[in-house]
Design an enzyme around this catalytic site. Structure first.
Site, PDB file in Angstrom:
ATOM      1  N   TYR A  99       0.858  -1.378   0.054  1.00  0.00           N
ATOM      2  CA  TYR A  99       0.069   0.106   0.019  1.00  0.00           C
ATOM      3  C   TYR A  99       1.007   1.242   0.009  1.00  0.00           C
ATOM      4  O   TYR A  99       1.604   1.416   0.846  1.00  0.00           O
ATOM      5  CB  TYR A  99      -0.984  -0.036   1.194  1.00  0.00           C
ATOM      6  CG  TYR A  99      -2.094  -1.061   1.096  1.00  0.00           C
ATOM      7  CD1 TYR A  99      -2.422  -1.485  -0.134  1.00  0.00           C
ATOM      8  CD2 TYR A  99      -2.819  -1.143   2.400  1.00  0.00           C
ATOM      9  CE1 TYR A  99      -3.642  -2.340  -0.121  1.00  0.00           C
ATOM     10  CE2 TYR A  99      -4.051  -1.881   2.265  1.00  0.00           C
ATOM     11  CZ  TYR A  99      -4.282  -2.557   1.175  1.00  0.00           C
ATOM     12  OH  TYR A  99      -5.469  -3.544   1.031  1.00  0.00           O
ATOM     13  N   VAL A 145     -17.163  -1.839   1.295  1.00  0.00           N
ATOM     14  CA  VAL A 145     -18.557  -1.850   1.501  1.00  0.00           C
ATOM     15  C   VAL A 145     -19.367  -0.473   1.224  1.00  0.00           C
ATOM     16  O   VAL A 145     -20.574  -0.713   1.280  1.00  0.00           O
ATOM     17  CB  VAL A 145     -18.823  -1.834   3.288  1.00  0.00           C
ATOM     18  CG1 VAL A 145     -19.982  -1.691   3.740  1.00  0.00           C
ATOM     19  CG2 VAL A 145     -18.018  -3.149   3.754  1.00  0.00           C
ATOM     20  N   MET A 146     -18.726   0.668   1.108  1.00  0.00           N
ATOM     21  CA  MET A 146     -19.432   1.864   0.649  1.00  0.00           C
ATOM     22  C   MET A 146     -19.286   1.929  -0.989  1.00  0.00           C
ATOM     23  O   MET A 146     -19.382   3.163  -1.275  1.00  0.00           O
ATOM     24  CB  MET A 146     -18.815   2.946   1.251  1.00  0.00           C
ATOM     25  CG  MET A 146     -19.055   3.006   2.866  1.00  0.00           C
ATOM     26  SD  MET A 146     -18.071   1.951   4.081  1.00  0.00           S
ATOM     27  CE  MET A 146     -16.726   2.905   4.120  1.00  0.00           C
ATOM     28  N   GLY A 147     -19.094   0.685  -1.439  1.00  0.00           N
ATOM     29  CA  GLY A 147     -19.151   0.979  -3.044  1.00  0.00           C
ATOM     30  C   GLY A 147     -17.856   1.874  -3.678  1.00  0.00           C
ATOM     31  O   GLY A 147     -17.819   2.661  -4.465  1.00  0.00           O
ATOM     32  N   PHE A 197     -21.282   5.144  -3.211  1.00  0.00           N
ATOM     33  CA  PHE A 197     -22.752   5.524  -2.713  1.00  0.00           C
ATOM     34  C   PHE A 197     -22.756   6.778  -2.174  1.00  0.00           C
ATOM     35  O   PHE A 197     -22.154   6.703  -0.941  1.00  0.00           O
ATOM     36  CB  PHE A 197     -22.796   4.207  -1.667  1.00  0.00           C
ATOM     37  CG  PHE A 197     -22.977   2.861  -2.279  1.00  0.00           C
ATOM     38  CD1 PHE A 197     -22.915   2.713  -3.557  1.00  0.00           C
ATOM     39  CD2 PHE A 197     -22.577   1.705  -1.561  1.00  0.00           C
ATOM     40  CE1 PHE A 197     -22.868   1.111  -3.883  1.00  0.00           C
ATOM     41  CE2 PHE A 197     -22.593   0.263  -2.008  1.00  0.00           C
ATOM     42  CZ  PHE A 197     -22.722   0.345  -3.220  1.00  0.00           C
TER      43      PHE A 197
END
Length: 376
Positions: free
Chosen positions: A76, A237-239, A243
């Site tokens: 990362y 999870v939040m696209g 989103f």
């Protein structure tokens, strides 16, 4: 002496109400895991900029809110994520309070040594594992890694080589628990069967892509995790930040901002708009404007031992994510969200159904031959 039996004070937020990770990993972790992919500025071209001071402020806010689990990877931000997290833990003298998860498999030296010269800095094989863990321990300024993940399955190393090599690290005390990410369910099942059959360390947690719009987890990953007692640590999870409520998108346009994500353009797709509108509707029913809080609450409602990864660069986003821990969706709200984009479970579930021990419903084929109650 009286303090010995004094009840603990309530945590600063629900983030501080820790949970046991899984049946095979008794370590206590925060219900949300801070993702470290945005910690660093080497990838600022497509992830946005975050300097070290801002990163430390975010890490401080997460810890002060009660969070204790941070997820990163060897590659990362061209290694800056591990380095900065290590510097933060050292400067705050918090190593023993933090549950640190990192990953190997990714090519973390290509940026430094050049393409074609870093072949053994990547992959699932023993050499890649050896050098990656050696370097992660140095960068994180620690003697051990709490959770080490395979980042993805590369199909080039045998299950036996991988599990034997990982188990050695556990025996050496360099790694405490094992996780696996972005890997087919059949591989994880075979690996865990091999490990438990040969007295080796199995995978205790699975990490992968899962959200209300992308529900592939439900086919094989969730049943696999249930069978082996594994935790789930979903990412995206939040696209991927896509989103967004209509109000939030209008605010972005007014400020001249588009969506900054790994994939996709600056505008939402038609499906992303639809699911965002549905999330907004449910958010209003819970008295919040946070679409992301509902998206997080959704995956947490779908299975046991779900620990969503939360990313981002702003403390205000962290607060919105924590809000999800106080939201419990009703069955009707879950059904509504899932009706926006129908999901095909595929064969063989389309024929035989799901596990009746979970659904409390007989499979279509069994119901033709027997009447069975599920009272237990």
């Amino acid at each position: 002496m009286t303090d010995l039996f004094k009840p603990l004070p309530e945590p600063p937020t629900e983030l501080g109400r820790l949970r046991v990770l899984s049946k095979t990993a008794g370590i206590r972790v925060s219900p949300l895991i801070l993702g470290g992919a945005s910690i660093g500025d080497a990838w600022s071209g497509f992830m946005g900029s975050m300097n070290k001071e801002q990163a430390f402020e975010l890490l401080d806010a997460f810890y002060e809110a009660g969070g204790n689990c941070i997820d990163t990877a060897n590659s990362y931000q061209n290694e800056e994520s591990e380095i900065w997290i290590g510097e933060w833990m050292a400067s705050r003298k918090l190593r023993d309070q933090i549950v640190i998860a990192t990953k190997f498999t990714g090519d973390y030296k290509k940026y430094e040594v050049g393409g074609g010269k870093s072949a053994n800095y990547c992959g699932n094989h023993k050499r890649s594992l050896h050098v990656s863990v050696r370097d992660s321990l140095r960068k994180l300024q620690t003697d051990w890694i709490d959770i080490l993940y395979i980042h993805w399955w590369d199909y080039m190393s045998s299950i036996e080589e991988v599990m034997d090599s990982l188990h050695i690290l556990v025996q050496q005390g360099k790694v405490l628990y094992l996780g696996v990410s972005d890997t087919p369910a059949w591989v994880v099942s075979a690996a865990n069967y091999y490990a438990t059959s040969h007295g080796k360390t199995p995978f205790s947690v699975y990490q992968g892509k899962w959200n209300v719009l992308n529900r592939d987890f439900e086919r094989d990953i969730i049943p696999m995790a249930r069978h082996f007692g594994m935790a789930l640590a979903p990412w995206d999870v939040m696209g991927g930040g896509r989103f967004q409520s209509k109000k939030a998108m209008e605010e972005r346009k007014k400020n001249g901002e588009g969506l900054r994500t790994f994939v996709g353009g600056p505008e939402q797709t038609e499906l992303e708009v639809k699911i965002s509108e549905a999330l907004t509707k449910i958010a209003e029913e819970h008295g919040t404007e946070s679409v992301t809080a509902i998206a997080i609450a959704y995956v947490r409602s779908k299975a046991k031992n779900v620990f969503p990864l939360i990313g981002g660069r702003k403390i205000e986003h962290l607060k919105q994510n924590i809000e999800a821990l106080s939201i419990k969706l009703t069955p009707e709200q879950i059904e509504y969200l899932e009706s926006i984009v129908p999901f095909d479970v595929g064969f063989p579930k389309s024929l035989i159904g799901d596990d009746p021990a979970v659904t409390k419903k007989l499979s279509p084929l069994t119901s033709m031959s027997a009447r069975i109650a599920f009272d237990n």
